[in-house]
Design an enzyme around this catalytic site. Structure first.
Site, short mmCIF file in Angstrom:
data_model
loop_
_atom_site.label_atom_id
_atom_site.label_comp_id
_atom_site.label_asym_id
_atom_site.label_seq_id
_atom_site.Cartn_x
_atom_site.Cartn_y
_atom_site.Cartn_z
N CYS A 126 28.82 55.84 37.58
CA CYS A 126 28.39 55.92 38.97
C CYS A 126 28.76 54.63 39.73
CB CYS A 126 26.91 56.27 39.05
SG CYS A 126 26.56 57.23 40.52
N HIS B 175 26.44 61.08 35.96
CA HIS B 175 25.66 60.39 34.92
C HIS B 175 25.72 61.16 33.60
CE1 HIS B 175 23.53 57.43 37.48
NE2 HIS B 175 23.80 58.32 38.42
N GLU C 209 24.95 60.19 30.80
CA GLU C 209 23.82 59.84 29.93
C GLU C 209 22.66 60.84 30.02
OE1 GLU C 209 24.71 58.30 32.68
OE2 GLU C 209 23.06 57.31 33.72
N1 GLN Z 1 24.78 53.23 44.95
C1 GLN Z 1 25.80 54.16 44.62
C2 GLN Z 1 25.75 55.42 45.48
O1 GLN Z 1 24.74 55.73 46.04
C3 GLN Z 1 25.78 54.51 43.15
C4 GLN Z 1 24.53 55.20 42.70
C5 GLN Z 1 24.38 55.22 41.21
O2 GLN Z 1 24.93 54.39 40.51
N2 GLN Z 1 23.59 56.14 40.72
O3 GLN Z 1 26.72 56.12 45.58
#
Ligand code: GLN
Length: 532
Positions: free
Chosen positions: A383, A509, A511
């Site tokens: 992410c 994600h 995970e």
């Molecule tokens: N801050 C970033 C976004 O909102 C990444 C979010 C995250 O890592 N879950 O796109």
């Protein structure tokens, strides 16, 4: 068919592992062929933990249907291998929100709206709602907090009422407490447990089974004493001794016959044993690694291990699959700078840049991606981690020196990571990100496709910002390609540098999708790349 309801409450202290006990019992029942689900009731006023700082409450876990939930749901999924949903996590905030909405609609016209019966009715409705979703044999409901907390009272009252309404054959209460060891007298103490059970009794709830968390074996005499003073059957005092890994707990609970006692009490067939064969196989591999790999996890919530719990657990699953002990070392991204990044990172076989929000420590994460790219060190960006790798590539390979994500710099001339159009008008923070499972089509012949072994996957998201497709051609020409695309929106979900040993950044994600019996393919492949 009405499911049987099992409630798990906690006393004496928090953090005794109600979530793990709930998940372990669920595992044992599942291994006997029953359909089980687990629910967490959280007694705080936030509508969900999505707006909580990870320092407050650990990681926020995201379900397939896009609910931002308590991290215990991650344990439930990792243990059971079945998805949870919004209905599996309810907070006091959500309960009050629906009661207040009903009040405004006029549903209670003429009546005074009160904690009892309106809030307790809503709690009971939420518990039963989950039970009506599928043909579950068991719904296990973990009540967050500790008995005696003001916040928990309506939940305990709801449990009391459900037990009264549905009867002993349909509702069972398990209370988890702590038996401390006093060094000076060399004794295990049961008094806190007795007090905690008294507190439950004051609220009209008699627990059926006590699970006692302890650092030392509990002998027969102590168990009998607890049974006598707490008014439970003598086979209903179960010990939960400290173990090296949470994944041993189901085995321990089986030894303590927790599943047998539960089935017996609910008037069900308790013959036979739960088959934990595949689970045991995993445990053996986890506990007897043949290799070892050191991986740096670069993030900014590193002081609290719970902040990255799903990533940590994913490494355990994938490590066991590779017969490898993964030693994950946390590095605070604020500690990484131009003058020390090489020295700091050179001892690691792989680097993972973690998810996150906001610009604190962002340059450290970008430097970590740079180090990995330039030195052919396996890199996994999750992410925000992927976004950092994209920014780094834009700056140092494409020569767009001021490239950035508009989350960090609104004025950047090269917004390689930017807000989606439909996010631009969003002002409310709670539950408004791109959340939950989305399909992703993988490009054949990539590292990513090799890792997945399939070209169609679904992965869970939690972010607002996206790769800016305006730059995609330039990236691909320079060697960082989009290896996964959302088929409906064409959003880039995965970036990889195919010429690198292992360099993959994912916008989602992975995970959240790793379970004990089905470790995530990207984690398996990443760990493998760090030992080969
Ligand atoms: N801050 C970033 C976004 O909102 C990444 C979010 C995250 O890592 N879950 O796109």
């Amino acid at each position: 068919m009405i499911p049987k309801y099992i409630f798990v409450t906690g006393g004496v202290a928090s953090s005794l592992g109600k979530g793990i006990i709930s998940a372990s019992l669920a595992k044992l029942l599942q291994a006997r062929g029953y359909l089980v689900t687990i629910q967490k009731l959280d007694p705080y006023i936030n509508v969900d933990p999505g707006t909580l700082n990870p320092y407050e409450h650990g990681e926020c876990y995201v379900t397939e249907d896009g609910a931002e939930t308590d991290l215990d749901l991650g344990h439930y999924e990792r243990f059971l291998g079945t998805p949870t949903s919004q209905a599996n996590n309810v907070t006091t905030g959500r309960i009050y929100q629906s009661v207040i909405n009903k009040e405004r609609r006029g549903d209670y016209l003429g009546k005074t709206v009160q904690v009892i019966p309106h809030i307790t009715d809503e709690i009971k409705r939420r518990i039963k709602l989950l039970g009506s979703r599928k043909k579950y044999d068991f719904v296990i409901t973990e009540i967050g907090g500790t008995v005696g907390d003001i916040e928990s009272l309506p939940y305990i009252e709801a449990v009391r009422q459900l037990k009264w309404e549905m009867g002993d054959q349909n509702v069972l209460i398990i209370h988890l407490t702590l038996v401390p060891y006093l060094k000076s007298s060399g004794e295990l103490k049961t008094k806190p447990t007795q007090h905690s059970v008294k507190m439950l009794l004051e609220n009209g709830v008699q627990p059926n089974i006590l699970v006692l968390r302890t650092s030392y074996e509990l002998n027969e005499e102590l168990r009998k004493k607890v049974a006598l003073f707490c008014n439970v059957d003598s086979d209903s005092v179960v010990q939960s001794i400290d173990v090296g890994t949470i994944y041993e707990v189901p085995i321990m609970m089986q030894k303590e016959k927790l599943d047998v006692t539960v089935l017996k009490k609910l008037g069900m067939d308790y013959s036979g044993t739960a088959d934990l064969g595949p689970w045991n196989k995993f445990l053996k591999r986890l506990q007897n690694p043949k290799r070892h790999s050191r991986i740096a996890l670069v993030g900014k919530y590193v002081e609290l291990p719970d902040a990255y719990i799903s990533i940590n657990e994913s490494f355990k699953h994938a490590g066991a699959m590779n017969n490898c002990r993964v030693d994950v070392q946390y590095i605070h991204s604020e500690d990484i700078n131009e003058s020390n990044y090489i020295a700091l990172l050179k001892e690691y076989a792989g680097i993972l840049v973690a998810p996150g929000f906001g610009d604190r420590g962002i340059e450290g994460k970008i430097l970590a991606a740079k180090y990995a790219r330039e030195n052919n060190v396996p890199f996994f960006g999750i992410c925000l981690g992927m976004q950092c790798a994209v920014v780094e590539f834009a700056r140092n390979v494409l020569g767009l020196e001021k490239a950035h994500s508009t989350e960090m710099s609104l004025k950047t001339p090269d917004p390689v990571i930017d807000l989606m159009e439909n996010q631009k008008g969003v002002t409310e923070k709670g539950g408004t990100m791109r959340l939950g499972a989305y399909p992703c089509i993988i490009k054949a012949g990539t590292r990513t496709s090799e890792a997945y072994g399939t070209l169609e996957v679904t992965e869970r998201h939690r972010h607002r910002y996206e790769f800016n497709n305006k730059y995609l051609n330039d990236f691909e020409k320079a060697g960082m390609i989009s290896a996964g695309i959302n088929p409906e929106t064409s959003l880039v979900e995965i970036m990889e540098i195919s010429s690198h040993k292992w360099f993959i950044g994912v916008q989602f994600h992975p995970e959240y999708n790793s379970t004990v019996l089905r470790p995530h393919p990207l984690f398996i492949s990443f760990v493998r790349s760090t030992i080969s």
